[in-house]
Design a protein around this motif. Structure first.
Motif, PDB file in Angstrom:
ATOM      1  N   ALA A 173      33.517  46.235  33.292  1.00  0.00           N
ATOM      2  CA  ALA A 173      33.478  44.795  33.023  1.00  0.00           C
ATOM      3  C   ALA A 173      34.721  44.119  33.566  1.00  0.00           C
ATOM      4  O   ALA A 173      35.831  44.649  33.463  1.00  0.00           O
ATOM      5  N   PHE A 174      34.521  42.949  34.140  1.00  0.00           N
ATOM      6  CA  PHE A 174      35.623  42.125  34.607  1.00  0.00           C
ATOM      7  C   PHE A 174      36.198  41.375  33.413  1.00  0.00           C
ATOM      8  O   PHE A 174      35.451  40.862  32.573  1.00  0.00           O
ATOM      9  N   VAL A 175      37.532  41.293  33.321  1.00  0.00           N
ATOM     10  CA  VAL A 175      38.178  40.642  32.177  1.00  0.00           C
ATOM     11  C   VAL A 175      39.099  39.525  32.659  1.00  0.00           C
ATOM     12  O   VAL A 175      39.942  39.728  33.543  1.00  0.00           O
ATOM     13  N   ALA A 176      38.929  38.341  32.063  1.00  0.00           N
ATOM     14  CA  ALA A 176      39.794  37.196  32.338  1.00  0.00           C
ATOM     15  C   ALA A 176      40.134  36.525  31.017  1.00  0.00           C
ATOM     16  O   ALA A 176      39.494  36.774  29.992  1.00  0.00           O
ATOM     17  N   ALA A 177      41.149  35.668  31.038  1.00  0.00           N
ATOM     18  CA  ALA A 177      41.513  34.881  29.863  1.00  0.00           C
ATOM     19  C   ALA A 177      41.028  33.448  30.046  1.00  0.00           C
ATOM     20  O   ALA A 177      40.854  32.973  31.166  1.00  0.00           O
ATOM     21  N   CYS A 178      40.827  32.750  28.928  1.00  0.00           N
ATOM     22  CA  CYS A 178      40.205  31.422  28.979  1.00  0.00           C
ATOM     23  C   CYS A 178      41.117  30.356  29.568  1.00  0.00           C
ATOM     24  O   CYS A 178      40.679  29.226  29.781  1.00  0.00           O
TER      25      CYS A 178
END
Length: 202
Positions: A90-95
């Motif tokens: 899964a790709f993970v980013a912050a809002c």
């Protein structure tokens, strides 16, 4: 299980330095979270939002979840997101990341297709960028044990597992000024971004 179908957005931070909830950030009168979801949906079939305020997302068709292990920072959010992922990576980013580079995301996918590692992160000198990265669901147990031992550093967790690293010089080919990793942590960050954004509409 599909390999790359999922993107996780972490939106559960305290936002103490910003002074208001970063999930509510708006740029040019449009929610930054909405922009991120729209952009990531072009590349990923499943969007998972990890938030401490799920009521903000009532009516959305995406998966919404809270931290499973409470008050564990970004790594706790990654753990919760991976626990609900229907993809192996899964790709993970912050809002609060306004400049996600989708060309770079595809580059990370290509790198992972060439090996069997449990994720792909970018180096920044001797350190790493924990976001704009891929993590495997196989790390869920590792993360749980690591957090329960009182540690929270993403860098500390992954240094002992099979992770692919992108060297800084290679990442800068996609983002010479490193803005694809920009986090809007403070009002000063936000004001500076707005000043320089011009006709930003990504």
């Amino acid at each position: 299980m599909k390999k790359f179908g999922t993107a996780i957005i972490l939106a559960g931070g305290k936002s103490s330095r910003m002074g208001f909830d970063k999930q509510l950030l708006k740029i040019n009168e449009r929610s930054l979270m909405d922009r991120m979801i729209q952009k990531l949906s072009r590349e990923f079939e499943e969007i998972i939002i990890v938030t401490n305020k799920p009521e903000l997302y009532i009516g959305l068709s995406h998966k919404i979840t809270k931290d499973i292990l409470k008050d564990m920072g970004a790594l706790g959010g990654i753990h919760a997101g991976l626990s609900h992922s229907s993809s192996s990576l899964a790709f993970v980013a912050a809002c609060d990341m306004p400049n996600i580079n989708m060309e770079y995301v595809r580059y990370l996918k290509d790198r992972l297709n060439d090996n069997n590692s449990l994720g792909c992160v970018t180096k920044f000198g001797d350190w790493i960028e924990p976001f704009c990265s891929f993590y495997s669901v196989e790390l869920i147990k590792n993360i749980g044990k690591y957090l329960e031992s009182g540690r929270r550093s993403v860098h500390g967790l992954i240094k002992d597992v099979n992770i692919s690293y992108i060297e800084e010089k290679d990442a800068r080919k996609f983002s010479p000024n490193w803005d694809m990793f920009l986090n809007l942590n403070t009002r000063e960050d936000l004001n500076k971004f707005l000043l320089n954004a011009g006709g930003w509409s990504n």
